[in-house]
Motif scaffolding. Structure first.
Motif, PDB file in Angstrom:
ATOM      1  N   ARG A 152       0.836  -1.201   0.000  1.00 36.67           N
ATOM      2  CA  ARG A 152       0.000   0.000   0.000  1.00 36.67           C
ATOM      3  C   ARG A 152       0.869   1.248   0.000  1.00 36.67           C
ATOM      4  NH1 ARG A 152      -5.765   0.129   1.812  1.00 36.67           N
ATOM      5  NH2 ARG A 152      -5.218   2.204   2.550  1.00 36.67           N
ATOM      6  N   GLN A 153       0.236   2.385  -0.253  1.00 39.05           N
ATOM      7  CA  GLN A 153       0.992   3.624  -0.405  1.00 39.05           C
ATOM      8  C   GLN A 153       0.881   4.531   0.813  1.00 39.05           C
ATOM      9  OE1 GLN A 153      -0.750   3.227  -4.525  1.00 39.05           O
ATOM     10  NE2 GLN A 153       0.381   5.133  -4.729  1.00 39.05           N
ATOM     11  N   LEU A 190       0.420  13.268   0.948  1.00 35.86           N
ATOM     12  CA  LEU A 190      -0.804  13.944   1.371  1.00 35.86           C
ATOM     13  C   LEU A 190      -1.129  13.444   2.769  1.00 35.86           C
ATOM     14  CD1 LEU A 190      -3.173  15.788   0.307  1.00 35.86           C
ATOM     15  CD2 LEU A 190      -4.382  13.649  -0.162  1.00 35.86           C
ATOM     16  N   GLN A 234      -2.962  10.089   8.624  1.00 35.19           N
ATOM     17  CA  GLN A 234      -2.700   9.208   7.495  1.00 35.19           C
ATOM     18  C   GLN A 234      -1.862   9.958   6.470  1.00 35.19           C
ATOM     19  OE1 GLN A 234      -5.010   9.058   4.194  1.00 35.19           O
ATOM     20  NE2 GLN A 234      -4.914   6.863   3.820  1.00 35.19           N
ATOM     21  N   ARG A 248      -4.048  -0.940  -5.121  1.00 30.31           N
ATOM     22  CA  ARG A 248      -3.252   0.269  -4.970  1.00 30.31           C
ATOM     23  C   ARG A 248      -4.160   1.482  -4.809  1.00 30.31           C
ATOM     24  NH1 ARG A 248       2.521   0.802  -6.797  1.00 30.31           N
ATOM     25  NH2 ARG A 248       1.884   2.937  -7.217  1.00 30.31           N
ATOM     26  N   GLN A 249      -3.558   2.611  -4.441  1.00 29.36           N
ATOM     27  CA  GLN A 249      -4.350   3.793  -4.140  1.00 29.36           C
ATOM     28  C   GLN A 249      -4.262   4.846  -5.231  1.00 29.36           C
ATOM     29  OE1 GLN A 249      -2.594   2.921  -0.082  1.00 29.36           O
ATOM     30  NE2 GLN A 249      -3.781   4.750   0.350  1.00 29.36           N
ATOM     31  N   ASP A 250      -3.611   4.485  -6.349  1.00 31.83           N
ATOM     32  CA  ASP A 250      -3.420   5.524  -7.357  1.00 31.83           C
ATOM     33  C   ASP A 250      -3.934   5.135  -8.740  1.00 31.83           C
ATOM     34  OD1 ASP A 250      -1.430   3.669  -7.861  1.00 31.83           O
ATOM     35  OD2 ASP A 250       0.152   5.150  -8.175  1.00 31.83           O
ATOM     36  N   THR A 271      -3.485  19.334  -4.860  1.00 29.10           N
ATOM     37  CA  THR A 271      -4.533  18.510  -4.269  1.00 29.10           C
ATOM     38  C   THR A 271      -5.806  18.702  -5.085  1.00 29.10           C
ATOM     39  OG1 THR A 271      -5.230  20.252  -2.740  1.00 29.10           O
ATOM     40  CG2 THR A 271      -3.522  18.720  -1.972  1.00 29.10           C
ATOM     41  N   GLU A 313     -10.141  17.813  -4.916  1.00 28.16           N
ATOM     42  CA  GLU A 313     -11.324  17.347  -4.179  1.00 28.16           C
ATOM     43  C   GLU A 313     -12.563  17.612  -5.012  1.00 28.16           C
ATOM     44  OE1 GLU A 313     -11.444  18.905  -0.206  1.00 28.16           O
ATOM     45  OE2 GLU A 313     -13.494  18.223   0.160  1.00 28.16           O
ATOM     46  N   VAL A 320      -9.827  13.581  -0.548  1.00 25.09           N
ATOM     47  CA  VAL A 320      -8.846  14.413  -1.234  1.00 25.09           C
ATOM     48  C   VAL A 320      -7.828  13.513  -1.934  1.00 25.09           C
ATOM     49  CG1 VAL A 320      -7.187  16.299  -0.940  1.00 25.09           C
ATOM     50  CG2 VAL A 320      -9.122  16.097   0.629  1.00 25.09           C
ATOM     51  N   ALA A 321      -7.426  13.904  -3.112  1.00 26.14           N
ATOM     52  CA  ALA A 321      -6.376  13.170  -3.824  1.00 26.14           C
ATOM     53  C   ALA A 321      -5.199  14.118  -4.066  1.00 26.14           C
ATOM     54  CB  ALA A 321      -6.902  12.638  -5.155  1.00 26.14           C
ATOM     55  N   LEU A 322      -4.045  13.525  -4.268  1.00 25.53           N
ATOM     56  CA  LEU A 322      -2.834  14.291  -4.588  1.00 25.53           C
ATOM     57  C   LEU A 322      -2.495  13.983  -6.041  1.00 25.53           C
ATOM     58  CD1 LEU A 322      -0.530  16.057  -3.311  1.00 25.53           C
ATOM     59  CD2 LEU A 322       0.747  13.920  -3.097  1.00 25.53           C
ATOM     60  N   GLN A 356      -0.543  11.442 -12.258  1.00 22.71           N
ATOM     61  CA  GLN A 356      -0.803  10.412 -11.259  1.00 22.71           C
ATOM     62  C   GLN A 356      -1.663  11.003 -10.151  1.00 22.71           C
ATOM     63  OE1 GLN A 356       1.479   9.913  -7.986  1.00 22.71           O
ATOM     64  NE2 GLN A 356       1.462   7.673  -7.897  1.00 22.71           N
ATOM     65  N   VAL A 396      -3.099  10.031  -6.429  1.00 20.19           N
ATOM     66  CA  VAL A 396      -3.080   9.054  -5.342  1.00 20.19           C
ATOM     67  C   VAL A 396      -4.157   9.456  -4.339  1.00 20.19           C
ATOM     68  CG1 VAL A 396      -1.133  10.241  -4.238  1.00 20.19           C
ATOM     69  CG2 VAL A 396      -1.653   7.910  -3.604  1.00 20.19           C
ATOM     70  N   HIS A 397      -4.927   8.451  -3.916  1.00 20.55           N
ATOM     71  CA  HIS A 397      -6.103   8.692  -3.081  1.00 20.55           C
ATOM     72  C   HIS A 397      -5.866   8.231  -1.649  1.00 20.55           C
ATOM     73  CE1 HIS A 397      -8.823   9.736  -6.459  1.00 20.55           C
ATOM     74  NE2 HIS A 397      -7.870   9.117  -7.132  1.00 20.55           N
ATOM     75  N   GLN A 398      -6.722   8.724  -0.745  1.00 22.45           N
ATOM     76  CA  GLN A 398      -6.549   8.378   0.665  1.00 22.45           C
ATOM     77  C   GLN A 398      -6.807   6.894   0.928  1.00 22.45           C
ATOM     78  OE1 GLN A 398      -9.328  11.426   1.389  1.00 22.45           O
ATOM     79  NE2 GLN A 398      -8.023  12.549   2.816  1.00 22.45           N
ATOM     80  N   SER A 399      -7.581   6.258   0.088  1.00 23.92           N
ATOM     81  CA  SER A 399      -7.859   4.830   0.294  1.00 23.92           C
ATOM     82  C   SER A 399      -8.045   4.145  -1.052  1.00 23.92           C
ATOM     83  CB  SER A 399      -9.120   4.634   1.146  1.00 23.92           C
ATOM     84  OG  SER A 399     -10.257   5.067   0.432  1.00 23.92           O
ATOM     85  N   VAL A 400      -7.899   2.819  -1.028  1.00 27.77           N
ATOM     86  CA  VAL A 400      -8.167   2.014  -2.222  1.00 27.77           C
ATOM     87  C   VAL A 400      -9.638   2.187  -2.618  1.00 27.77           C
ATOM     88  CG1 VAL A 400      -8.208  -0.331  -3.166  1.00 27.77           C
ATOM     89  CG2 VAL A 400      -6.364   0.354  -1.596  1.00 27.77           C
TER      90      VAL A 400
END
Lengths: 156, 156
Positions: free
Chosen positions: A12-13, A104, A121, B12-14, B92, B94, B102-104, B121, B123-127
């Motif tokens: 995981r990231q 983030l 997180q 993955r989260q991205d 960021t 949203e 929120v994503a980066l 790319q 990347v998110h806070q969760s899968v």
């Protein structure tokens, strides 16, 4: 003293750090967003911390500098995405020694057991970047910061 | 026309989106950071886009609004973490319909084959949050935006 728990899953990231504090969310929020107090709890305890900038609002920038016993400086910086007192803030995070690698961070404060469940997180651009932070002993630094924050809160 | 490629791995989260453009990085960078041009390429082609704010600098805020045929508005916003012309920006992201998620986003432009390899790319806070975006047809929206951007670049 309460324990700091980490969730760091292979592949995981992100890194999730959870800690219980006896103070209520509004007090914890006020303390963790106060630039004057950052040097008293932020970062590993063997380093000093200087706050160059900490604008706690959407679009606000922050820069903290860790300083070691030889006077060497390690800068960290980013911007605030949102600030929702007393429950959440989201900001970006970059170690200036690794320019272009950005994380983030989402800090969430929830009322729990008469105190606060504090969850931080950090999600990274890649598993490799996340793993490098883990190898850099992020858990120890985070635990030390949480212990110092608990002591600071208990003092108030 | 060049193809838009996606890397979306389970667990993955991205989301990674890659596209080749025939124009050089400085031209692509100028176009994608120009608020006047955003409505001509950003988002799915069936929606209109209005730029409410786009401050392309560290700490700068942005807000774009997608508008459908019935006049319904869908807002997106965030802050710029860094802007390194012509090679990179990090911001960021949203969707205002899902506050707190929120994503980066890291956009990288690299000289390649006489043109530019554009990589975005997120990347998110969760899968789960990442997967929800994938189910929301992010790939189709992204591909349409990339096709419109290619057409805009070809016009210049």
């Amino acid at each position: 003293m309460a324990e700091t728990a980490f969730v760091i899953e292979p592949g995981r990231q992100d890194i999730v750090m959870v800690r219980h504090f006896d103070a209520p969310p509004d007090v914890v929020f006020r303390v963790v967003t106060d630039p004057e107090l950052i040097p008293r709890w932020w970062g590993p305890h063997v380093l000093a911390t200087r706050v160059d900038r900490m604008e706690v609002r959407p679009g606000g920038r922050w820069r903290f500098v860790n300083i070691d016993a030889h006077g060497r400086e390690y800068g960290f910086c980013g911007v605030y995405h949102d600030v929702v007192a007393p429950e959440r803030f989201v900001r970006t995070w970059e170690f200036e020694g690794m320019p272009g690698e950005v994380a983030l961070e989402t800090v969430t404060l929830a009322a729990a057991g008469g105190g606060t469940r504090y969850t931080a997180q950090s999600v990274h651009q890649s598993v490799e970047a996340r793993d490098a932070v883990v190898r850099g002993d992020a858990a120890r630094g985070g635990t030390e910061a949480m212990d110092r924050l608990a002591a600071l809160l208990a003092d108030r």
